[in-house]
Design a protein around this motif. Structure first.
Motif, PDB file in Angstrom:
ATOM      1  N   ALA A  22      53.339  30.812  53.886  1.00  0.00           N
ATOM      2  CA  ALA A  22      52.068  31.058  54.560  1.00  0.00           C
ATOM      3  C   ALA A  22      51.124  32.008  53.836  1.00  0.00           C
ATOM      4  O   ALA A  22      49.968  32.150  54.237  1.00  0.00           O
ATOM      5  N   HIS A  23      51.591  32.668  52.762  1.00  0.00           N
ATOM      6  CA  HIS A  23      50.706  33.583  52.020  1.00  0.00           C
ATOM      7  C   HIS A  23      51.259  33.768  50.607  1.00  0.00           C
ATOM      8  O   HIS A  23      52.249  34.466  50.400  1.00  0.00           O
ATOM      9  N   GLU A  24      50.594  33.142  49.633  1.00  0.00           N
ATOM     10  CA  GLU A  24      51.040  33.247  48.234  1.00  0.00           C
ATOM     11  C   GLU A  24      49.857  33.498  47.307  1.00  0.00           C
ATOM     12  O   GLU A  24      48.689  33.400  47.697  1.00  0.00           O
ATOM     13  N   HIS A  25      50.182  33.806  46.058  1.00  0.00           N
ATOM     14  CA  HIS A  25      49.197  33.855  44.976  1.00  0.00           C
ATOM     15  C   HIS A  25      49.732  32.938  43.880  1.00  0.00           C
ATOM     16  O   HIS A  25      50.688  33.285  43.186  1.00  0.00           O
ATOM     17  N   ILE A  26      49.123  31.773  43.779  1.00  0.00           N
ATOM     18  CA  ILE A  26      49.636  30.734  42.896  1.00  0.00           C
ATOM     19  C   ILE A  26      48.963  30.791  41.536  1.00  0.00           C
ATOM     20  O   ILE A  26      49.623  30.712  40.495  1.00  0.00           O
ATOM     21  N   ILE A  27      47.653  30.912  41.546  1.00  0.00           N
ATOM     22  CA  ILE A  27      46.870  31.091  40.311  1.00  0.00           C
ATOM     23  C   ILE A  27      46.014  32.348  40.461  1.00  0.00           C
ATOM     24  O   ILE A  27      45.307  32.509  41.451  1.00  0.00           O
ATOM     25  N   ILE A  28      46.123  33.232  39.481  1.00  0.00           N
ATOM     26  CA  ILE A  28      45.169  34.343  39.350  1.00  0.00           C
ATOM     27  C   ILE A  28      44.681  34.309  37.908  1.00  0.00           C
ATOM     28  O   ILE A  28      45.422  34.640  36.971  1.00  0.00           O
ATOM     29  N   GLU A  29      43.460  33.873  37.744  1.00  0.00           N
ATOM     30  CA  GLU A  29      42.861  33.711  36.419  1.00  0.00           C
ATOM     31  C   GLU A  29      42.436  35.074  35.850  1.00  0.00           C
ATOM     32  O   GLU A  29      42.340  36.057  36.592  1.00  0.00           O
ATOM     33  N   GLU A  30      42.208  35.130  34.557  1.00  0.00           N
ATOM     34  CA  GLU A  30      41.666  36.342  33.951  1.00  0.00           C
ATOM     35  C   GLU A  30      40.378  36.713  34.680  1.00  0.00           C
ATOM     36  O   GLU A  30      39.462  35.899  34.807  1.00  0.00           O
ATOM     37  N   SER A  31      40.314  37.950  35.162  1.00  0.00           N
ATOM     38  CA  SER A  31      39.233  38.348  36.068  1.00  0.00           C
ATOM     39  C   SER A  31      39.277  39.865  36.230  1.00  0.00           C
ATOM     40  O   SER A  31      40.122  40.548  35.648  1.00  0.00           O
ATOM     41  N   PHE A  32      38.385  40.369  37.037  1.00  0.00           N
ATOM     42  CA  PHE A  32      38.341  41.811  37.281  1.00  0.00           C
ATOM     43  C   PHE A  32      39.692  42.361  37.758  1.00  0.00           C
ATOM     44  O   PHE A  32      40.149  43.395  37.244  1.00  0.00           O
ATOM     45  N   PRO A  33      40.390  41.706  38.700  1.00  0.00           N
ATOM     46  CA  PRO A  33      41.691  42.239  39.128  1.00  0.00           C
ATOM     47  C   PRO A  33      42.718  42.304  38.007  1.00  0.00           C
ATOM     48  O   PRO A  33      43.502  43.253  37.942  1.00  0.00           O
ATOM     49  N   THR A  34      42.740  41.308  37.120  1.00  0.00           N
ATOM     50  CA  THR A  34      43.761  41.313  36.069  1.00  0.00           C
ATOM     51  C   THR A  34      43.452  42.338  34.975  1.00  0.00           C
ATOM     52  O   THR A  34      44.362  42.762  34.268  1.00  0.00           O
ATOM     53  N   THR A  35      42.195  42.723  34.830  1.00  0.00           N
ATOM     54  CA  THR A  35      41.891  43.800  33.885  1.00  0.00           C
ATOM     55  C   THR A  35      42.385  45.128  34.434  1.00  0.00           C
ATOM     56  O   THR A  35      42.747  46.027  33.657  1.00  0.00           O
ATOM     57  N   GLN A  36      42.405  45.268  35.757  1.00  0.00           N
ATOM     58  CA  GLN A  36      42.924  46.491  36.375  1.00  0.00           C
ATOM     59  C   GLN A  36      44.450  46.507  36.366  1.00  0.00           C
ATOM     60  O   GLN A  36      45.064  47.573  36.229  1.00  0.00           O
ATOM     61  N   ASN A  37      45.059  45.344  36.556  1.00  0.00           N
ATOM     62  CA  ASN A  37      46.525  45.242  36.593  1.00  0.00           C
ATOM     63  C   ASN A  37      46.945  43.933  35.930  1.00  0.00           C
ATOM     64  O   ASN A  37      46.926  42.874  36.557  1.00  0.00           O
ATOM     65  N   THR A  66      45.962  32.600  48.209  1.00  0.00           N
ATOM     66  CA  THR A  66      45.127  33.573  48.919  1.00  0.00           C
ATOM     67  C   THR A  66      44.244  34.408  47.993  1.00  0.00           C
ATOM     68  O   THR A  66      43.862  35.529  48.340  1.00  0.00           O
ATOM     69  N   MET A  67      43.877  33.880  46.822  1.00  0.00           N
ATOM     70  CA  MET A  67      42.927  34.599  45.963  1.00  0.00           C
ATOM     71  C   MET A  67      41.568  33.949  46.167  1.00  0.00           C
ATOM     72  O   MET A  67      41.301  32.860  45.643  1.00  0.00           O
ATOM     73  N   PRO A  68      40.684  34.594  46.934  1.00  0.00           N
ATOM     74  CA  PRO A  68      39.438  33.937  47.330  1.00  0.00           C
ATOM     75  C   PRO A  68      38.349  34.019  46.263  1.00  0.00           C
ATOM     76  O   PRO A  68      38.644  34.194  45.074  1.00  0.00           O
ATOM     77  N   ALA A  69      37.104  33.914  46.663  1.00  0.00           N
ATOM     78  CA  ALA A  69      35.995  33.712  45.733  1.00  0.00           C
ATOM     79  C   ALA A  69      35.839  34.836  44.721  1.00  0.00           C
ATOM     80  O   ALA A  69      35.832  36.016  45.067  1.00  0.00           O
ATOM     81  N   ASN A  70      35.717  34.445  43.459  1.00  0.00           N
ATOM     82  CA  ASN A  70      35.253  35.287  42.365  1.00  0.00           C
ATOM     83  C   ASN A  70      36.134  36.497  42.071  1.00  0.00           C
ATOM     84  O   ASN A  70      35.643  37.545  41.675  1.00  0.00           O
ATOM     85  N   CYS A  71      37.444  36.340  42.276  1.00  0.00           N
ATOM     86  CA  CYS A  71      38.363  37.426  41.875  1.00  0.00           C
ATOM     87  C   CYS A  71      39.656  36.839  41.307  1.00  0.00           C
ATOM     88  O   CYS A  71      40.745  37.347  41.556  1.00  0.00           O
ATOM     89  N   GLY A  72      39.502  35.738  40.537  1.00  0.00           N
ATOM     90  CA  GLY A  72      40.664  35.121  39.910  1.00  0.00           C
ATOM     91  C   GLY A  72      40.987  33.723  40.404  1.00  0.00           C
ATOM     92  O   GLY A  72      41.955  33.112  39.945  1.00  0.00           O
ATOM     93  N   ARG A  73      40.177  33.188  41.286  1.00  0.00           N
ATOM     94  CA  ARG A  73      40.390  31.825  41.788  1.00  0.00           C
ATOM     95  C   ARG A  73      40.061  30.808  40.702  1.00  0.00           C
ATOM     96  O   ARG A  73      39.056  30.916  40.004  1.00  0.00           O
ATOM     97  N   ASN A  74      40.911  29.808  40.552  1.00  0.00           N
ATOM     98  CA  ASN A  74      40.645  28.693  39.635  1.00  0.00           C
ATOM     99  C   ASN A  74      41.149  27.422  40.311  1.00  0.00           C
ATOM    100  O   ASN A  74      42.328  27.082  40.235  1.00  0.00           O
ATOM    101  N   VAL A  75      40.247  26.731  40.983  1.00  0.00           N
ATOM    102  CA  VAL A  75      40.652  25.611  41.828  1.00  0.00           C
ATOM    103  C   VAL A  75      41.130  24.424  41.006  1.00  0.00           C
ATOM    104  O   VAL A  75      41.994  23.658  41.455  1.00  0.00           O
ATOM    105  N   GLU A  76      40.621  24.260  39.783  1.00  0.00           N
ATOM    106  CA  GLU A  76      41.080  23.138  38.959  1.00  0.00           C
ATOM    107  C   GLU A  76      42.527  23.346  38.524  1.00  0.00           C
ATOM    108  O   GLU A  76      43.306  22.384  38.451  1.00  0.00           O
ATOM    109  N   LYS A  77      42.909  24.581  38.250  1.00  0.00           N
ATOM    110  CA  LYS A  77      44.314  24.848  37.931  1.00  0.00           C
ATOM    111  C   LYS A  77      45.206  24.688  39.156  1.00  0.00           C
ATOM    112  O   LYS A  77      46.341  24.194  39.052  1.00  0.00           O
ATOM    113  N   LEU A  78      44.708  25.089  40.324  1.00  0.00           N
ATOM    114  CA  LEU A  78      45.471  24.850  41.554  1.00  0.00           C
ATOM    115  C   LEU A  78      45.739  23.366  41.749  1.00  0.00           C
ATOM    116  O   LEU A  78      46.851  22.964  42.117  1.00  0.00           O
TER     117      LEU A  78
END
Length: 314
Positions: A22-37, A66-78
């Protein structure tokens, strides 16, 4: 109309949802969050597909990203991962916690109607190929099936209330379910109060990570509102496992309102990246513990019945 849920590859009847994380992170693309961690980086389609294929082999059928708009979402990879692994993926729209965006982000300057318009377009038309990173918007055929928002430890701010209004407006317009982030369960009751005030259907609202707060009276008060909750910390506890303790106490009272996931947002949790325990933990170790605790009879509620009602479009 028969109840349905919306995946990146199209709408399906809810009886096809099956065993659901019910709550996962499947794709997190290179983005502001990944530069922080950098541990948040989860963007290799082959490795992600390999991990989800293990979940499929263990009986899993649907996952909520659960990675929403403009913080690592990549719908084509999903979409690519869904095709390769067989896992049905619900993609999100909405806005995450402030720490996952730069200080001058558009989330602060757009008004409630503009934000709601973006969320509605993600749900009804398709998610932007570029995830709103630039001036050009090119909508794909992959639509969002859930709306996310988040609050932190502090009192809910005026800016966050704007997000609540936009998310609830999009929910009321489209029927899409809502998922929220709480920090260790903090502000959960306050979230419910705002959703009730703005007219959300609490049967299609789920508050995540609340098992990080072990306070039975707090959980009972929360569940008595009718909202859904998501527990995902069973694999994180080092000593006392509060997730299992909460399930023992609350499942007999509220069998229809609890869902489970892993929220494994770091690649160090993924076997395919050389980490542990792996995403199949939920259908192996976790289920074995349910059986040990005499809770195996609730498996269908936790993994099938409750998610299928929650994530159905209302």
């Amino acid at each position: 109309m028969n109840p349905f849920f919306r995946t990146v590859l199209g709408d399906l009847p809810t009886d096809k949802m099956g065993v659901t994380y019910a709550h996962e992170h499947i794709i997190i693309e290179e983005s502001f969050p990944t530069t922080q961690n950098p541990e948040f980086l989860l963007n290799e389609v082959t490795k992600v597909s390999e991990e989800l294929s293990e979940v499929y082999a263990a009986g899993g059928r649907t996952m909520v990203d659960t990675m929403p708009a403009n913080c690592g979402r990549n719908v084509e990879k999903l979409a690519a991962v869904s095709r390769r692994s067989g896992i049905q993926i619900i993609a999100p729209t909405g806005i995450h916690l402030e720490i996952y965006y730069p200080s001058q982000h558009w989330r602060y300057s757009y008004d409630e109607e503009q934000l709601a318009g973006l969320f509605i377009a993600d749900i009804e038309e398709g998610i932007d190929r570029y995830d709103y990173t630039g001036p050009i918007v090119e909508r794909t055929g992959h639509k969002a099936g859930m709306i996310k928002l988040a609050t932190g430890d502090e009192a809910i701010s005026a800016h966050q209330k704007k997000i609540f209004k936009a998310v609830t407006a999009a929910h009321r317009k489209t029927g899409a379910p809502i998922l929220t982030h709480t920090n260790f369960g903090n502000q959960a009751m306050e979230q419910v109060e705002l959703f009730s005030k703005y007219g959300a259907d609490l049967e299609h609202v789920v508050l995540s990570h609340v098992d990080r707060k072990y306070d039975l009276s707090y959980h009972r008060d929360l569940l008595q509102t009718g909202v859904r909750v998501e527990y995902d910390s069973a694999f994180r506890w080092k000593e006392t496992n509060y997730t299992y303790m909460l399930l023992e106490k609350l499942l007999p009272e509220f069998p229809d309102q609890i869902t489970v996931g892993m929220d494994a947002a770091k690649h160090t949790y993924w076997k395919s990246y050389g980490g542990k325990p792996g995403l199949d933990f939920l259908l192996t170790t976790f289920v074995e513990k349910l059986e040990e605790l005499g809770l195996k009879s609730y498996f269908e509620h936790l993994f099938i019945k409750n998610p299928s009602r929650l994530y159905a479009f209302k």
